[in-house]
Design a protein around this motif. Structure first.
Motif, PDB file in Angstrom:
ATOM      1  N   ASN A  55       0.831  -1.193   0.000  1.00 58.34           N
ATOM      2  CA  ASN A  55       0.000   0.000   0.000  1.00 58.34           C
ATOM      3  C   ASN A  55       0.866   1.244   0.000  1.00 58.34           C
ATOM      4  O   ASN A  55       1.958   1.241   0.562  1.00 58.34           O
ATOM      5  N   LEU A  56       0.372   2.294  -0.588  1.00 55.05           N
ATOM      6  CA  LEU A  56       1.032   3.591  -0.535  1.00 55.05           C
ATOM      7  C   LEU A  56       0.445   4.357   0.632  1.00 55.05           C
ATOM      8  O   LEU A  56      -0.780   4.503   0.733  1.00 55.05           O
ATOM      9  N   ILE A  57       1.296   4.833   1.528  1.00 55.29           N
ATOM     10  CA  ILE A  57       0.860   5.625   2.669  1.00 55.29           C
ATOM     11  C   ILE A  57       1.337   7.052   2.431  1.00 55.29           C
ATOM     12  O   ILE A  57       2.527   7.290   2.195  1.00 55.29           O
ATOM     13  N   LEU A  58       0.409   8.004   2.505  1.00 54.79           N
ATOM     14  CA  LEU A  58       0.723   9.424   2.357  1.00 54.79           C
ATOM     15  C   LEU A  58       0.304  10.120   3.638  1.00 54.79           C
ATOM     16  O   LEU A  58      -0.851  10.020   4.054  1.00 54.79           O
ATOM     17  N   GLY A  70     -12.647  16.732  -0.311  1.00 57.84           N
ATOM     18  CA  GLY A  70     -13.839  17.400   0.204  1.00 57.84           C
ATOM     19  C   GLY A  70     -14.156  17.005   1.637  1.00 57.84           C
ATOM     20  O   GLY A  70     -15.069  17.532   2.251  1.00 57.84           O
ATOM     21  N   ILE A  71     -13.388  16.092   2.206  1.00 56.21           N
ATOM     22  CA  ILE A  71     -13.573  15.622   3.583  1.00 56.21           C
ATOM     23  C   ILE A  71     -12.753  16.495   4.524  1.00 56.21           C
ATOM     24  O   ILE A  71     -11.597  16.810   4.237  1.00 56.21           O
ATOM     25  N   VAL A  72     -13.354  16.871   5.657  1.00 56.42           N
ATOM     26  CA  VAL A  72     -12.620  17.581   6.708  1.00 56.42           C
ATOM     27  C   VAL A  72     -12.347  16.556   7.802  1.00 56.42           C
ATOM     28  O   VAL A  72     -13.213  16.275   8.628  1.00 56.42           O
ATOM     29  N   PRO A  73     -11.148  15.944   7.792  1.00 54.41           N
ATOM     30  CA  PRO A  73     -10.870  14.888   8.758  1.00 54.41           C
ATOM     31  C   PRO A  73     -10.637  15.427  10.161  1.00 54.41           C
ATOM     32  O   PRO A  73     -10.189  16.559  10.341  1.00 54.41           O
ATOM     33  N   SER A  74     -10.933  14.607  11.143  1.00 49.95           N
ATOM     34  CA  SER A  74     -10.600  14.916  12.529  1.00 49.95           C
ATOM     35  C   SER A  74      -9.100  14.728  12.716  1.00 49.95           C
ATOM     36  O   SER A  74      -8.436  14.059  11.914  1.00 49.95           O
ATOM     37  N   GLN A  75      -8.564  15.271  13.799  1.00 45.20           N
ATOM     38  CA  GLN A  75      -7.145  15.095  14.083  1.00 45.20           C
ATOM     39  C   GLN A  75      -6.836  13.611  14.201  1.00 45.20           C
ATOM     40  O   GLN A  75      -7.506  12.874  14.914  1.00 45.20           O
ATOM     41  N   GLY A  76      -5.831  13.142  13.464  1.00 45.43           N
ATOM     42  CA  GLY A  76      -5.413  11.752  13.503  1.00 45.43           C
ATOM     43  C   GLY A  76      -6.230  10.818  12.638  1.00 45.43           C
ATOM     44  O   GLY A  76      -5.922   9.636  12.548  1.00 45.43           O
ATOM     45  N   GLU A  77      -7.272  11.325  12.009  1.00 40.86           N
ATOM     46  CA  GLU A  77      -8.126  10.469  11.190  1.00 40.86           C
ATOM     47  C   GLU A  77      -7.445  10.105   9.876  1.00 40.86           C
ATOM     48  O   GLU A  77      -6.719  10.900   9.296  1.00 40.86           O
ATOM     49  N   MET A  78      -7.686   8.880   9.417  1.00 40.54           N
ATOM     50  CA  MET A  78      -7.167   8.422   8.132  1.00 40.54           C
ATOM     51  C   MET A  78      -8.288   8.452   7.107  1.00 40.54           C
ATOM     52  O   MET A  78      -9.423   8.087   7.418  1.00 40.54           O
ATOM     53  N   VAL A  79      -7.939   8.869   5.914  1.00 42.21           N
ATOM     54  CA  VAL A  79      -8.850   8.791   4.782  1.00 42.21           C
ATOM     55  C   VAL A  79      -8.228   7.793   3.816  1.00 42.21           C
ATOM     56  O   VAL A  79      -7.081   7.967   3.400  1.00 42.21           O
ATOM     57  N   ILE A  80      -8.947   6.739   3.512  1.00 41.45           N
ATOM     58  CA  ILE A  80      -8.431   5.664   2.667  1.00 41.45           C
ATOM     59  C   ILE A  80      -8.974   5.874   1.259  1.00 41.45           C
ATOM     60  O   ILE A  80     -10.181   6.059   1.079  1.00 41.45           O
ATOM     61  N   VAL A  81      -8.055   5.868   0.293  1.00 40.65           N
ATOM     62  CA  VAL A  81      -8.468   6.041  -1.100  1.00 40.65           C
ATOM     63  C   VAL A  81      -8.034   4.840  -1.925  1.00 40.65           C
ATOM     64  O   VAL A  81      -7.070   4.156  -1.593  1.00 40.65           O
ATOM     65  N   THR A  82      -8.772   4.597  -2.992  1.00 41.59           N
ATOM     66  CA  THR A  82      -8.477   3.518  -3.921  1.00 41.59           C
ATOM     67  C   THR A  82      -8.058   4.130  -5.247  1.00 41.59           C
ATOM     68  O   THR A  82      -8.772   4.986  -5.778  1.00 41.59           O
ATOM     69  N   PRO A  83      -6.890   3.719  -5.775  1.00 42.87           N
ATOM     70  CA  PRO A  83      -6.453   4.272  -7.059  1.00 42.87           C
ATOM     71  C   PRO A  83      -7.425   3.931  -8.181  1.00 42.87           C
ATOM     72  O   PRO A  83      -8.030   2.863  -8.192  1.00 42.87           O
ATOM     73  N   ARG A  84      -7.596   4.862  -9.083  1.00 43.11           N
ATOM     74  CA  ARG A  84      -8.326   4.628 -10.320  1.00 43.11           C
ATOM     75  C   ARG A  84      -7.649   5.482 -11.386  1.00 43.11           C
ATOM     76  O   ARG A  84      -6.914   6.410 -11.062  1.00 43.11           O
ATOM     77  N   GLU A  85      -7.872   5.158 -12.621  1.00 46.93           N
ATOM     78  CA  GLU A  85      -7.204   5.876 -13.707  1.00 46.93           C
ATOM     79  C   GLU A  85      -7.468   7.376 -13.593  1.00 46.93           C
ATOM     80  O   GLU A  85      -8.614   7.820 -13.517  1.00 46.93           O
ATOM     81  N   GLY A  86      -6.389   8.138 -13.528  1.00 44.59           N
ATOM     82  CA  GLY A  86      -6.505   9.583 -13.460  1.00 44.59           C
ATOM     83  C   GLY A  86      -6.804  10.141 -12.083  1.00 44.59           C
ATOM     84  O   GLY A  86      -7.019  11.327 -11.927  1.00 44.59           O
ATOM     85  N   GLY A  87      -6.827   9.312 -11.072  1.00 45.55           N
ATOM     86  CA  GLY A  87      -7.085   9.812  -9.730  1.00 45.55           C
ATOM     87  C   GLY A  87      -7.385   8.699  -8.750  1.00 45.55           C
ATOM     88  O   GLY A  87      -6.753   7.657  -8.787  1.00 45.55           O
ATOM     89  N   PHE A  88      -8.376   8.930  -7.905  1.00 41.88           N
ATOM     90  CA  PHE A  88      -8.710   7.950  -6.873  1.00 41.88           C
ATOM     91  C   PHE A  88     -10.142   8.175  -6.427  1.00 41.88           C
ATOM     92  O   PHE A  88     -10.750   9.204  -6.725  1.00 41.88           O
ATOM     93  N   THR A  89     -10.671   7.204  -5.700  1.00 44.02           N
ATOM     94  CA  THR A  89     -11.971   7.347  -5.053  1.00 44.02           C
ATOM     95  C   THR A  89     -11.775   7.146  -3.554  1.00 44.02           C
ATOM     96  O   THR A  89     -10.883   6.406  -3.131  1.00 44.02           O
ATOM     97  N   VAL A  90     -12.588   7.801  -2.751  1.00 43.41           N
ATOM     98  CA  VAL A  90     -12.518   7.625  -1.307  1.00 43.41           C
ATOM     99  C   VAL A  90     -13.189   6.294  -0.967  1.00 43.41           C
ATOM    100  O   VAL A  90     -14.351   6.075  -1.279  1.00 43.41           O
TER     101      VAL A  90
END
Length: 103
Positions: A55-58, A70-90
């Motif tokens: 996995n790629l961790i950023l 467009g997500i406003v994460p809480s402190q320490g929260e992780m947002v997991i995305v899945t790669p797709r052509e030209g970008g990603f989906t949450v």
């Protein structure tokens, strides 16, 4: 593991994953919005490419995550995305404070 060059991000990355590569595209642009478009483009492009293995961790900042998702994460929260052509989906979110994944 790629991280913002800010100390808190680097420290978190080292504690959680052992090693880290600082990447300026993940630096906060809170105080200088002129960098937002270029940094977001670079991160969107990189996050849209499936890694060769594992996995790629950023590790970055709220303002960057919000610009990308467009997500406003809480402190320490992780947002997991899945790669797709030209970008990603949450794909999901994980909040350590809640101790569970929110979908």
């Amino acid at each position: 593991m790629l991280s913002s060059r800010w100390c808190r991000c680097l420290d978190t990355a080292r504690l959680a994953f052992g090693s880290v590569k600082p990447w300026p595209a993940l630096d906060s642009f809170f105080e200088n919005r002129s960098r937002e478009a270029e940094q977001s483009r670079a991160v969107r492009e990189r996050a849209g490419q499936p890694p060769a293995r594992g996995n790629l961790i950023l590790l970055t900042h709220q303002v960057n995550i919000t610009a990308l998702t467009g997500i406003v994460p809480s402190q320490g929260e992780m947002v997991i995305v899945t790669p797709r052509e030209g970008g990603f989906t949450v794909a999901g979110r994980f909040s350590p404070a809640a101790g569970r994944e929110d979908r």
